[in-house]
Design an enzyme around this catalytic site. Structure first.
Site, PDB file in Angstrom:
ATOM      1  N   LYS A  19       0.830  -1.209   0.000  1.00 10.41           N
ATOM      2  CA  LYS A  19       0.000   0.000   0.000  1.00 10.41           C
ATOM      3  C   LYS A  19       0.864   1.259   0.000  1.00 10.41           C
ATOM      4  CE  LYS A  19      -2.151  -1.153   3.866  1.00 10.41           C
ATOM      5  NZ  LYS A  19      -1.554  -2.462   4.197  1.00 10.41           N
ATOM      6  N   ARG A  94      -9.361   0.002   9.588  1.00  9.40           N
ATOM      7  CA  ARG A  94      -8.824  -1.338   9.825  1.00  9.40           C
ATOM      8  C   ARG A  94      -9.805  -2.215  10.589  1.00  9.40           C
ATOM      9  NH1 ARG A  94      -3.169  -0.376   9.372  1.00  9.40           N
ATOM     10  NH2 ARG A  94      -1.804  -2.113   9.867  1.00  9.40           N
ATOM     11  N   ARG A 133      11.852  -6.343   4.992  1.00  9.79           N
ATOM     12  CA  ARG A 133      11.540  -4.942   4.723  1.00  9.79           C
ATOM     13  C   ARG A 133      12.363  -3.974   5.574  1.00  9.79           C
ATOM     14  NH1 ARG A 133       5.454  -2.580   5.110  1.00  9.79           N
ATOM     15  NH2 ARG A 133       5.711  -2.830   7.342  1.00  9.79           N
ATOM     16  N   ARG A 168      11.600  -1.869  11.081  1.00  7.21           N
ATOM     17  CA  ARG A 168      10.597  -1.563  12.106  1.00  7.21           C
ATOM     18  C   ARG A 168      10.559  -2.619  13.200  1.00  7.21           C
ATOM     19  NH1 ARG A 168       5.245  -0.213   8.740  1.00  7.21           N
ATOM     20  NH2 ARG A 168       4.421  -1.560  10.374  1.00  7.21           N
ATOM     21  N   ARG A 179       0.089  -9.575  13.129  1.00 10.23           N
ATOM     22  CA  ARG A 179      -0.550  -8.564  12.274  1.00 10.23           C
ATOM     23  C   ARG A 179      -1.380  -9.225  11.177  1.00 10.23           C
ATOM     24  NH1 ARG A 179       4.747  -5.923  10.997  1.00 10.23           N
ATOM     25  NH2 ARG A 179       3.755  -4.738   9.346  1.00 10.23           N
TER      26      ARG A 179
HETATM   27  P1  ADP Z   1       1.329  -2.496   8.305  1.00 11.88           P
HETATM   28  O1  ADP Z   1       0.230  -2.167   7.353  1.00 11.88           O
HETATM   29  O2  ADP Z   1       2.605  -2.802   7.616  1.00 11.88           O
HETATM   30  O3  ADP Z   1       0.973  -3.491   9.358  1.00 11.88           O
HETATM   31  P2  ADP Z   1       1.117   0.164   9.460  1.00 11.88           P
HETATM   32  O4  ADP Z   1       2.267   1.048   9.336  1.00 11.88           O
HETATM   33  O5  ADP Z   1      -0.104   0.454   8.675  1.00 11.88           O
HETATM   34  O6  ADP Z   1       1.687  -1.271   9.162  1.00 11.88           O
HETATM   35  O7  ADP Z   1       0.673   0.028  11.000  1.00 11.88           O
HETATM   36  C1  ADP Z   1       1.581  -0.295  12.019  1.00 11.88           C
HETATM   37  C2  ADP Z   1       0.836  -0.485  13.334  1.00 11.88           C
HETATM   38  O8  ADP Z   1       0.170   0.743  13.702  1.00 11.88           O
HETATM   39  C3  ADP Z   1      -0.275  -1.533  13.304  1.00 11.88           C
HETATM   40  O9  ADP Z   1       0.192  -2.838  13.499  1.00 11.88           O
HETATM   41  C4  ADP Z   1      -1.162  -1.034  14.457  1.00 11.88           C
HETATM   42  O10 ADP Z   1      -0.618  -1.370  15.723  1.00 11.88           O
HETATM   43  C5  ADP Z   1      -1.091   0.475  14.302  1.00 11.88           C
HETATM   44  N1  ADP Z   1      -2.166   0.969  13.421  1.00 11.88           N
HETATM   45  C6  ADP Z   1      -2.014   1.536  12.184  1.00 11.88           C
HETATM   46  N2  ADP Z   1      -3.201   1.862  11.665  1.00 11.88           N
HETATM   47  C7  ADP Z   1      -4.142   1.493  12.567  1.00 11.88           C
HETATM   48  C8  ADP Z   1      -5.560   1.540  12.607  1.00 11.88           C
HETATM   49  N3  ADP Z   1      -6.279   2.043  11.578  1.00 11.88           N
HETATM   50  N4  ADP Z   1      -6.197   1.064  13.707  1.00 11.88           N
HETATM   51  C9  ADP Z   1      -5.502   0.555  14.732  1.00 11.88           C
HETATM   52  N5  ADP Z   1      -4.172   0.461  14.762  1.00 11.88           N
HETATM   53  C10 ADP Z   1      -3.485   0.919  13.693  1.00 11.88           C
END
Ligand code: ADP
Ligand code: ZN
Length: 229
Positions: A19, A94, A133, A168, A179
């Site tokens: 994404k 999410r 990554r 990360r 995740r």
């Molecule tokens: P990825 O899509 O690679 O898992 P992101 O950078 O989108 O990583 O998100 C990293 C972390 O941030 C998630 O695992 C979660 O803990 C938190 N997070 C991000 N977006 C949300 C969301 N919309 N709702 C709840 N937690 C979120």
């Protein structure tokens, strides 16, 4: 006279679907703002804010940060974007509660999401990608380890001083598995929410970055349901 409105998109898909990579390409092409909830959280973390401290534990174990923290943060950010500019959301919504909150907040401003692009990638490929990554600390551009040497790049190609490249904390194997499980349990149901509104376009996400980008652009043209059933 009506003002032009910018495209309002949701980039949807599991962690590691690409994404962020597609968002950067779309930003160059369409000029819409990229709103990544993960980047917003990481910004709070690195600035040591109270919100960042609240989110840290959830993020490190790959759990969702509670809606009470997340929704306000993202809706505030969207509120700073001019209607004419448009945006693409990455990592939000999410769960279905977030999808509903987003819909109401946009509705209050006479706005709505135009399209949801779902980038599909199988779980084994996601695990492989995430554990290889690396990310630029400055611009968040993702990189992979060199296939031959196994080493990450030394600096970011996009940042003037070669931004610092790091892995990360939540790209470790345990958090990655969590995740992906959370994605299937809590996030995937959001697909039904958008399918019911006729907004969903599915795009295959396992090809080369440029190929996926072509598919995303075709999906934006509106006939994606026929192209990628
Ligand atoms: P990825 O899509 O690679 O898992 P992101 O950078 O989108 O990583 O998100 C990293 C972390 O941030 C998630 O695992 C979660 O803990 C938190 N997070 C991000 N977006 C949300 C969301 N919309 N709702 C709840 N937690 C979120
Ligand atoms: Zn960079």
């Amino acid at each position: 006279m009506t003002m032009p409105t910018g495209l309002k998109l949701v980039l949807f898909g599991p962690p590691g679907a690409g994404k962020g990579t597609q968002a950067q390409l779309l930003k160059e092409r369409l000029g819409v703002e990229h709103v990544s909830s993960g980047d917003l959280f990481r910004h709070h973390l690195s600035n040591g804010t109270e919100l960042g401290e609240l989110a840290r534990g959830y993020m490190n174990r790959g759990a969702l940060v509670p809606d009470a923290i997340t929704i306000g943060m993202v809706i505030d950010r969207i509120g700073q974007i001019a209607d004419a500019d448009g945006f693409m959301l990455d990592g939000f919504p999410r769960n279905t509660g977030q999808a509903q909150a987003l819909e109401s907040a946009l509705h209050e401003r006479g706005q709505q999401i135009d399209r949801v692009i779902h980038i599909r990638v199988a779980d084994d490929e996601l695990i492989r990608r995430l554990s290889n990554r690396y990310i630029c600390r400055v611009c968040q551009r993702p990189y992979t380890r060199d296939a031959a040497t196994g080493a990450p790049p030394e600096g970011c190609a996009d940042c003037p001083d070669g931004g610092d490249i790091y892995q990360r904390d939540d790209d470790t194997s345990e958090a990655v598995a969590n995740r992906i499980a959370v994605y299937h349990q809590e996030t995937a149901p959001v697909l039904d929410f958008y399918a019911a509104r006729g907004l969903l376009a599915n795009v295959p996400g396992e090809g080369a970055v440029a190929t996926v980008n072509e598919s995303v652009l075709r999906a934006l043209e509106g006939n994606a349901d026929e192209v990628f059933p």
